[in-house]
Design an enzyme around this catalytic site. Structure first.
Site, mmCIF file in Angstrom:
data_model
loop_
_atom_site.group_PDB
_atom_site.id
_atom_site.type_symbol
_atom_site.label_atom_id
_atom_site.label_comp_id
_atom_site.label_asym_id
_atom_site.label_seq_id
_atom_site.Cartn_x
_atom_site.Cartn_y
_atom_site.Cartn_z
ATOM 1 N N LYS A 1 25.600 28.565 6.096
ATOM 2 C CA LYS A 1 25.213 29.971 5.905
ATOM 3 C C LYS A 1 25.787 30.859 7.006
ATOM 4 O O LYS A 1 25.734 32.089 6.936
ATOM 5 C CB LYS A 1 23.689 30.100 5.859
ATOM 6 C CG LYS A 1 23.050 29.425 4.641
ATOM 7 C CD LYS A 1 21.532 29.550 4.683
ATOM 8 C CE LYS A 1 20.807 28.735 3.625
ATOM 9 N NZ LYS A 1 20.859 29.339 2.279
ATOM 10 N N LYS B 1 17.524 40.476 -3.781
ATOM 11 C CA LYS B 1 16.352 41.227 -3.306
ATOM 12 C C LYS B 1 16.766 42.404 -2.438
ATOM 13 O O LYS B 1 16.225 43.507 -2.562
ATOM 14 C CB LYS B 1 15.417 40.288 -2.510
ATOM 15 C CG LYS B 1 14.816 39.180 -3.357
ATOM 16 C CD LYS B 1 14.150 38.084 -2.517
ATOM 17 C CE LYS B 1 13.923 36.844 -3.378
ATOM 18 N NZ LYS B 1 13.600 35.636 -2.588
ATOM 19 N N LYS C 1 17.264 33.903 6.440
ATOM 20 C CA LYS C 1 17.357 32.763 5.519
ATOM 21 C C LYS C 1 17.279 31.523 6.382
ATOM 22 O O LYS C 1 17.277 31.627 7.612
ATOM 23 C CB LYS C 1 18.667 32.796 4.724
ATOM 24 C CG LYS C 1 19.915 33.068 5.570
ATOM 25 C CD LYS C 1 21.171 33.160 4.713
ATOM 26 C CE LYS C 1 21.444 34.546 4.176
ATOM 27 N NZ LYS C 1 21.710 34.607 2.752
ATOM 28 N N ARG C 2 17.200 30.336 5.754
ATOM 29 C CA ARG C 2 17.198 29.128 6.562
ATOM 30 C C ARG C 2 18.452 29.081 7.442
ATOM 31 O O ARG C 2 19.514 29.564 7.044
ATOM 32 C CB ARG C 2 17.142 27.889 5.654
ATOM 33 C CG ARG C 2 15.792 27.712 5.003
ATOM 34 C CD ARG C 2 14.709 27.444 6.030
ATOM 35 N NE ARG C 2 14.876 26.148 6.636
ATOM 36 C CZ ARG C 2 14.066 25.106 6.427
ATOM 37 N NH1 ARG C 2 13.005 25.232 5.656
ATOM 38 N NH2 ARG C 2 14.296 23.950 7.029
ATOM 39 N N THR D 1 19.491 34.115 -3.433
ATOM 40 C CA THR D 1 18.630 35.014 -4.206
ATOM 41 C C THR D 1 18.188 36.190 -3.350
ATOM 42 O O THR D 1 17.851 37.246 -3.886
ATOM 43 C CB THR D 1 17.400 34.264 -4.754
ATOM 44 O OG1 THR D 1 16.906 33.396 -3.741
ATOM 45 C CG2 THR D 1 17.757 33.451 -5.976
ATOM 46 N N HIS E 1 21.197 22.592 -7.629
ATOM 47 C CA HIS E 1 21.105 23.749 -6.721
ATOM 48 C C HIS E 1 22.050 23.690 -5.541
ATOM 49 O O HIS E 1 21.950 24.529 -4.636
ATOM 50 C CB HIS E 1 19.685 23.889 -6.166
ATOM 51 C CG HIS E 1 18.667 24.278 -7.186
ATOM 52 N ND1 HIS E 1 18.361 25.581 -7.476
ATOM 53 C CD2 HIS E 1 17.900 23.526 -8.000
ATOM 54 C CE1 HIS E 1 17.432 25.622 -8.410
ATOM 55 N NE2 HIS E 1 17.137 24.381 -8.753
HETATM 56 C C1 6GP Z 1 19.278 26.564 -2.922
HETATM 57 C C2 6GP Z 1 20.691 27.082 -2.758
HETATM 58 O O1 6GP Z 1 21.158 26.769 -1.469
HETATM 59 C C3 6GP Z 1 20.710 28.592 -2.975
HETATM 60 O O2 6GP Z 1 22.019 29.068 -2.942
HETATM 61 C C4 6GP Z 1 20.083 28.919 -4.323
HETATM 62 O O3 6GP Z 1 19.968 30.309 -4.465
HETATM 63 C C5 6GP Z 1 18.706 28.299 -4.421
HETATM 64 O O4 6GP Z 1 18.786 26.905 -4.218
HETATM 65 C C6 6GP Z 1 18.062 28.531 -5.761
HETATM 66 O O5 6GP Z 1 18.889 28.084 -6.783
HETATM 67 N N1 6GP Z 1 19.255 25.116 -2.767
HETATM 68 C C7 6GP Z 1 18.301 24.537 -2.039
HETATM 69 O O6 6GP Z 1 17.450 25.190 -1.446
HETATM 70 C C8 6GP Z 1 18.313 23.069 -2.000
HETATM 71 O O7 6GP Z 1 17.648 22.460 -1.213
HETATM 72 C C9 6GP Z 1 18.948 21.036 -2.989
HETATM 73 O O8 6GP Z 1 19.072 22.430 -2.885
#
Ligand code: 6GP
Length: 831
Positions: A573, A682, A567-568, A678, A374
């Site tokens: 970001k 949305k 978002k976080r 994601t 991810h």
């Molecule tokens: C997140 C990614 O930052 C985000 O771009 C993606 O949409 C989401 O995963 C689902 O795939 N990654 C994390 O939150 C994380 O902690 C280790 O990755």
């Protein structure tokens, strides 16, 4: 399923089963019954909390029935199951979703009304189940929804944290963290006190010979903690399929409690063990895209993985099949590297407990696991000190070394000429201290590795995992672009838009096949349709404006452009780019004459998101946004033209209010850093346009909806490396517009300049790693374009409709079907 019921009892078992509420009267009766008996309260003092509880219990009763049947059917058919292992499940609220899936929301609405309540107020009584940080955890929740809706026999496995992600308060512009104790009353979980697993830690390994003279490893001593299962039903949409999410809670193993001490009056120390055991599942680590090597975190990982595998293996063994059939019955997906110890644990079970030979066991292991990556951010790639693993899990470390040995031998054979290859791909990093590289272990232990959007999957294959592509070939690597569930993220969050869409696309079928949305395209030029569309957006903005008024006491104009970034908080970001842009806008407004100002488009800049408690720079960003807000929002020169809002404690249930109200949302990460995103999906699905970089799923969204319907800007991913190199070794000058922004900050326009020194110098003096300056000009230019285009509302609304019509691809149903076909080799179960 009925055939599985013994003949003599069959009739008695199957008759008189209760169904969904026959009518409103039955629903009301059930609510009153639960208030008066289950909750032991009188209807005369039934407040909203009690009404929520009783309503939830009434729906839960219906859910359990489907749940039991589904589990029975899965057991009876004995087909392959998918197990989704995730340390995070960011579920949000469950009642609305249960109402949708049990089918009875209208009845509940009427019934609650008659009892004196509004359904919205009742739904909003529920605490969010916030067992996750951000995208990774919410994706897992969307996947559970899709797997149930598509009738896949699927289980989620996670940890039952007593404290989910902290609640955020903003005090004097600073983030303050408050614990999230969410379990006071949780009707959605079922403790299974009979489903427990004892989990071992520490100790040592003793080798001995078995009766055949074979060397066996015995892991002995150490400490034992018990895992208790808590189950949550996961209902599917328009299907009776109701899957299970099993969360493990830790407690002291029976026998651990020291009765002797207790007898002697040493009450405190006698409960110390118990408390220590309970600590394991006490709290979710609040980091998003960051790993910190804390022993308790590793303990959480092993505790959860070992309990889950024990459960999975126990279920498999009931079928009495040979071990070679394990991968035909079981697929396990690793949600990032957090569950990677499962690879080692399964190998250990097969080797040490079941007596299989290494190769036989290893073939089973690799055929079972799939690994989803991810992130490519280096600070998020998990590594554990060898010494720590050795101490906590001595037998596992031996197995990791053996896995590595056999792996490196095969690499050496294949690439005898590449001398550096071995140290590059070794699962053990030869650093000081030595580290176990979890991503490499996950790759070696899985048959498929996937990224979460096309660009991201390309990047992992060409950068962080490129040696592994050479070793295994490209076939082992694949892409599954993320998706979202349209049930929660359109139908529940935006009921009026959902209704309008249903009225034009032939009912709610689109919630099952999102590509049906393309029927909307024929209405793009329909004036009446556009008007209805715009009215719904406006109503959603009014709802958010009211929320802002009630929480922050700031009045915003719903006719202004709502520009949202939620978002976080993370430097990659780039909320800092956004707020710098806001400051730039403010300075320009200040310089204008009153006549000129009148021509400007009013805007509300809305921010939300949590910073990891230890992420100092992210907290500075929050502070700056709030300080800018407190200056701008009371500046009479600016009035409605600009408002800056920080929404406290962004979470799933707040997202459901915020997302439908946006005109424009920001997805502006430095190219190549956001794996997918994601929320971008949305926002577009709810009829908002986006401003974004060529990163993550933005690229595929553009391809689907068309370049004319998205505001793209900024550096491309392939140029990032060169730019960074130039910042460090060449000359690097800060963009002139941005310089003015920095001047305003450093002269104290937004409070003590010292507070924001680090934010400014990260860009100005320390190499601008996230390319804020490089992208600044194109960002503000693009925002200008947004202003212009927003003035032409007819055209704007057309773009929104066209975009929604083309978003069918981004359903998590599509995503799950891809996983099922390409990675899990699993079929839905007929119902
Ligand atoms: C997140 C990614 O930052 C985000 O771009 C993606 O949409 C989401 O995963 C689902 O795939 N990654 C994390 O939150 C994380 O902690 C280790 O990755």
């Amino acid at each position: 399923v009925e055939a599985s019921i013994p003949e003599p009892q069959r009739e008695a078992w199957t008759k008189n089963q209760f169904e969904s509420f026959k009518d409103q009267g039955e629903f009301e009766k059930e609510v009153v019954r639960h208030v008066e008996t289950t909750l032991a309260r009188s209807m005369f003092n039934c407040d909203e909390t009690a009404a929520y509880s009783a309503t939830a219990l009434a729906f839960r009763d219906r859910l359990i029935k489907d749940w039991n049947k589904t589990q029975q059917r899965q057991t009876f058919t004995d087909s392959k199951r998918i197990y989704y292992l995730s340390l995070e499940f960011l579920m949000g609220r469950a009642l609305d979703n249960a109402m949708l899936n049990v089918k009875g929301k209208d009845i509940a609405k009427g019934g609650l009304n008659e009892l004196g309540f509004r359904i919205e107020d009742i739904i909003s009584q529920e605490n969010d189940a916030a067992l996750g940080n951000g995208g990774l955890g919410r994706l897992a929740a969307c996947f559970l929804d899709s797997m149930a809706s598509l009738n896949y026999p699927a289980w989620g496995y996670g940890l039952r944290y007593r404290y989910g992600i902290f609640k955020q308060e903003i005090i004097d512009g600073y983030q303050v963290e408050v614990p999230d104790y969410w379990l006071d009353f949780n009707p959605w979980e079922f403790p299974r006190h009979d489903v427990t697993v004892d989990i071992q830690f520490y100790g040592h390994v003793r080798k001995s010979q078995d009766e055949n003279g074979k060397t066996v490893a015995n892991w002995e001593g150490g400490e034992v903690v018990t895992a208790v299962a808590y189950d949550m039903p996961i209902p599917g949409y328009d299907t009776p399929s109701t899957n299970n999410l099993r969360l493990w809670s830790s407690k002291a193993a029976s026998g651990e409690f020291d009765f002797q001490k207790f007898n002697n009056g040493e009450y405190e120390s006698s409960v110390a063990d118990q408390q220590r055991a309970e600590t394991i599942s006490a709290v979710l680590y609040p980091n998003d895209n960051l790993e910190r090597g804390k022993e308790l975190r590793l303990k959480q990982q092993y505790f959860w993985v070992a309990a889950s595998l024990y459960d999975i293996v126990r279920r498999f063994k009931k079928s009495k099949r040979p071990w070679s059939e394990f991968p035909d019955q079981v697929a396990i997906q690793l949600n990032d590297t957090h569950p990677t110890l499962a690879v080692v644990e399964l190998q250990r079970i097969l080797l040490d407990k079941e007596g299989l030979e290494w190769d036989e066991a290893w073939n089973i292991v690799t055929a079972t696991f799939g690994y989803t990556n991810h992130t490519v951010l280096p600070e998020a790639l998990e590594k554990w000190p060898v010494g720590l693993v050795q101490h906590l899990l001595p037998r596992h470390l031996q197995i990791i070394y053996d896995i590595n040995l056999f792996f490196l031998q095969s690499v050496e054979k294949k690439f005898p000429e590449d001398r550096d290859m071995l140290s590059r791909v070794s699962i053990i990093e030869e650093s000081q201290p030595k580290m176990v590289r979890m991503a490499y272990l996950a790759i070696v232990g899985s048959h498929k590795v996937n990224g979460v959007a096309e660009l991201h999957s390309d990047l992992i294959q060409t950068t962080i995992f490129k040696d592994f592509v050479k070793i295994y070939g490209a076939d082992k690597f694949t892409n599954v672009t993320n998706g979202i569930t349209p049930r929660r993220w359109l139908h529940q969050a935006n009921p009026r838009l959902s209704e309008l869409i249903a009225s034009k696309t032939g009912g709610y079928d689109y919630l099952k096949d999102l590509t049906t949305l393309n029927k909307l395209e024929q209405y793009v030029d329909d004036k009446d349709f556009r008007k209805e569309w715009a009215e719904i957006k406006y109503a959603n903005k009014v709802r958010l404006a009211k929320y802002i008024k009630s929480t922050l006491d700031i009045t915003v104009n719903p006719a202004a452009l709502f520009d949202v970034q939620v978002k976080r908080i993370h430097e990659y970001k780039r909320q800092q780019l956004n707020i710098f842009g806001v400051i730039y806008r403010y300075l320009q407004l200040k310089e204008m004459s009153p006549e000129e100002r009148k021509k400007q488009a009013p805007r509300v800049s809305i921010f939300g998101g949590k910073a990891a408690p230890g992420y100092w720079m992210a907290k500075q960003i929050i502070h700056l946004i709030n300080n800018v807000g407190s200056v701008v929002n009371k500046d009479p020169d600016v009035g409605d033209l600009l408002k800056v809002i920080y929404l406290e404690d962004y979470n799933v249930s707040k997202a459901e209010i915020i997302i439908p109200a946006s005109d424009l949302s920001e997805h502006i990460s430095t190219a190549g850093t956001e794996a997918s995103g994601t929320s971008n999906m949305k926002f577009v699905l709810n009829g908002g346009l986006i401003i974004g970089t060529c990163d993550g799923a933005n690229i595929e969204i553009t391809r689907e909806i068309g370049q004319d319907n998205i505001f793209l800007f900024g550096t491309l991913s392939e140029d990032v490396e060169d730019l960074r190199h130039n910042h460090t070794y060449g000359k690097h000058s800060v963009d002139s517009g941005l310089q003015k922004v920095f001047e305003a900050i450093t002269t104290g326009k937004f409070g003590d300049a010292n507070d924001f020194g680090a934010l400014v110098s990260a860009v100005r003096d320390h190499g601008d790693y996230y390319l804020v300056s490089d992208d600044f000009q194109s960002y503000v230019d693009t925002q200008k374009m947004v202003d212009e285009e927003y003035k032409n509302q007819e055209e704007w609304v057309s773009k929104c409709i066209r975009s929604v019509a083309r978003m069918g691809f981004f359903s998590s149903d599509r995503c799950i079907n891809e996983y099922a076909e390409e990675i899990w080799n699993i079929e839905p179960l007929a119902v």
